[in-house]
Design an enzyme around this catalytic site. Structure first.
Site, mmCIF file in Angstrom:
data_model
loop_
_atom_site.group_PDB
_atom_site.id
_atom_site.type_symbol
_atom_site.label_atom_id
_atom_site.label_comp_id
_atom_site.label_asym_id
_atom_site.label_seq_id
_atom_site.Cartn_x
_atom_site.Cartn_y
_atom_site.Cartn_z
ATOM 1 N N ARG A 237 20.842 -8.671 -19.116
ATOM 2 C CA ARG A 237 22.035 -9.343 -19.360
ATOM 3 C C ARG A 237 22.827 -8.316 -20.348
ATOM 4 O O ARG A 237 22.273 -7.711 -21.302
ATOM 5 C CB ARG A 237 21.930 -10.498 -19.907
ATOM 6 C CG ARG A 237 21.694 -11.782 -18.931
ATOM 7 C CD ARG A 237 22.514 -11.939 -17.837
ATOM 8 N NE ARG A 237 22.058 -13.014 -16.820
ATOM 9 C CZ ARG A 237 21.386 -12.712 -15.758
ATOM 10 N NH1 ARG A 237 21.315 -11.348 -15.457
ATOM 11 N NH2 ARG A 237 21.124 -13.714 -14.832
ATOM 12 N N GLU A 266 31.783 -7.773 -18.115
ATOM 13 C CA GLU A 266 31.690 -7.235 -16.599
ATOM 14 C C GLU A 266 32.504 -8.179 -16.004
ATOM 15 O O GLU A 266 32.813 -7.780 -14.635
ATOM 16 C CB GLU A 266 30.456 -7.164 -16.238
ATOM 17 C CG GLU A 266 29.625 -8.320 -15.892
ATOM 18 C CD GLU A 266 28.017 -8.349 -15.446
ATOM 19 O OE1 GLU A 266 27.916 -8.868 -14.530
ATOM 20 O OE2 GLU A 266 27.467 -7.582 -16.057
ATOM 21 N N HIS A 298 25.967 -4.475 -11.421
ATOM 22 C CA HIS A 298 25.094 -5.214 -11.423
ATOM 23 C C HIS A 298 24.445 -5.653 -10.179
ATOM 24 O O HIS A 298 24.528 -6.711 -9.368
ATOM 25 C CB HIS A 298 25.746 -6.829 -11.889
ATOM 26 C CG HIS A 298 25.073 -7.648 -12.401
ATOM 27 N ND1 HIS A 298 25.186 -8.699 -13.420
ATOM 28 C CD2 HIS A 298 23.819 -8.063 -11.829
ATOM 29 C CE1 HIS A 298 24.506 -9.464 -13.796
ATOM 30 N NE2 HIS A 298 23.277 -9.194 -12.816
#
Length: 333
Positions: A237, A266, A298
């Protein structure tokens, strides 16, 4: 009438994988490209369940709106749930379910890809040779064999990563609040303190959940304890790392490499094409300016197998809720 689900933050690959799997379930799915937020929460009117991903927002205000609209279930098509106000969900009587594991192999393998790409300077080498430059200057790497990897968090993903790194002949240090000593004995893993892990690791990889205790785990103080030239990898994370502290570490050469599949801010960028716009996130722009940093969007989870597993588990979670079966993947505070 069919059970109705509103999907938010939907990409073409989401619609493709869920539509394929939904042939076995028969739900009425409404796909929305925008991330769930206060401005579009009205779209939850008339649906039974809402399905979201990591960059959608489910804070107290939005959960209140969903409850007023009659939503009974919030289904996350991801493992993390730090974007959900669980207290508000409990108070509103909305159950929350998730996909705890969709392909730990995908994330572990992407983690190794970041390590190897940084170490052997693969992006830089590729750019050079495409331009006709076949010089090796500036491309020097190191043998991973015999080096020490520090793994923070030893869940499913980390255990697969550890087995891969052991295959390279690396030494493994690990930290976890709930150590698995049987696994450690079998795979020659040494559980240790965070301080010792920081001090002794050549590569540090983050695989712990984001909690109040782990937020900004990597900061100025922790970086100061690390080896000079350490490689930091984060496929967990974004807020596990204080980005400004990481940038300072890169500037003063304490951090030699950084591989990031996540970023603490993000939400405004990842999963979207912003190539035709000026980047207004100065911190992200600074990160991308370092030639010893790799940022991916991601995507560590993003394999064919993972997408299929996400769709199947998400839809099964919803089916179990409808049939009043025990919710194996319910998020409980």
């Amino acid at each position: 009438m069919a059970f109705t689900i509103a999907f938010f933050g939907t990409q073409p690959y989401d619609e493709s994988s869920f539509s394929l799997k939904n042939a076995d379930f028969g739900f009425d799915i409404k796909y929305f490209k925008g991330h769930l937020n206060k401005n579009n929460a009205i779209l939850t009117q008339g649906v039974d369940a809402v399905c979201i991903f990591v960059n959608d927002t489910a804070d107290a205000d939005i959960i209140h709106i969903m409850a007023q609209n009659g939503v009974k279930l919030l289904a996350l098509r991801c493992a993390g749930y730090n974007n959900v106000d669980l207290d508000a969900a409990i108070a509103a009587g909305i159950k929350v379910v998730r996909v705890p594991a969709y392909s730990p192999y995908a994330v572990a393998e992407h983690t190794v890809a970041l390590m190897l790409s940084l170490n052997r300077k693969i992006p830089r080498a590729t750019w050079r040779t495409r331009d006709g430059n076949f010089s090796l200057h500036g491309l020097l790497g190191f043998d991973m064999h015999g080096k020490t990897a520090g793994i923070i968090g030893t869940g499913k993903i980390a255990k697969i990563l550890i087995q891969i790194l052991r295959g390279f002949g690396m030494n493994i240090l690990a930290y976890d609040l709930y150590p698995d000593h049987n696994f450690a004995r079998e795979h020659q893993v040494v559980y240790t303190s965070l301080d010792e892990l920081y001090h002794s690791s050549d590569i540090i990889s983050l695989h712990c959940p984001l909690t109040e205790q782990t937020k900004y785990l990597i900061n100025d103080y922790s970086i100061s304890k690390m080896k000079a030239g350490v490689m930091i990898i984060n496929t967990g994370r974004g807020q596990l790392i204080h980005t400004n502290a990481l940038i300072e570490g890169l500037k003063n050469k304490k951090v030699g490499y950084a591989g990031l599949d996540v970023y603490e801010e993000e939400g405004d960028y990842f999963y979207e094409d912003k190539s035709d716009r000026i980047m207004d996130d100065d911190v992200l722009a600074r990160l991308l300016s370092f030639n010893n940093v790799i940022v991916t969007s991601h995507q560590a989870f993003f394999t064919q197998e993972a997408l299929g597993n996400i769709a199947t588990t998400t839809l099964q979670n919803i089916k179990d809720f409808i049939e009043k079966k025990p919710l194996a993947n319910e998020v409980i505070k």
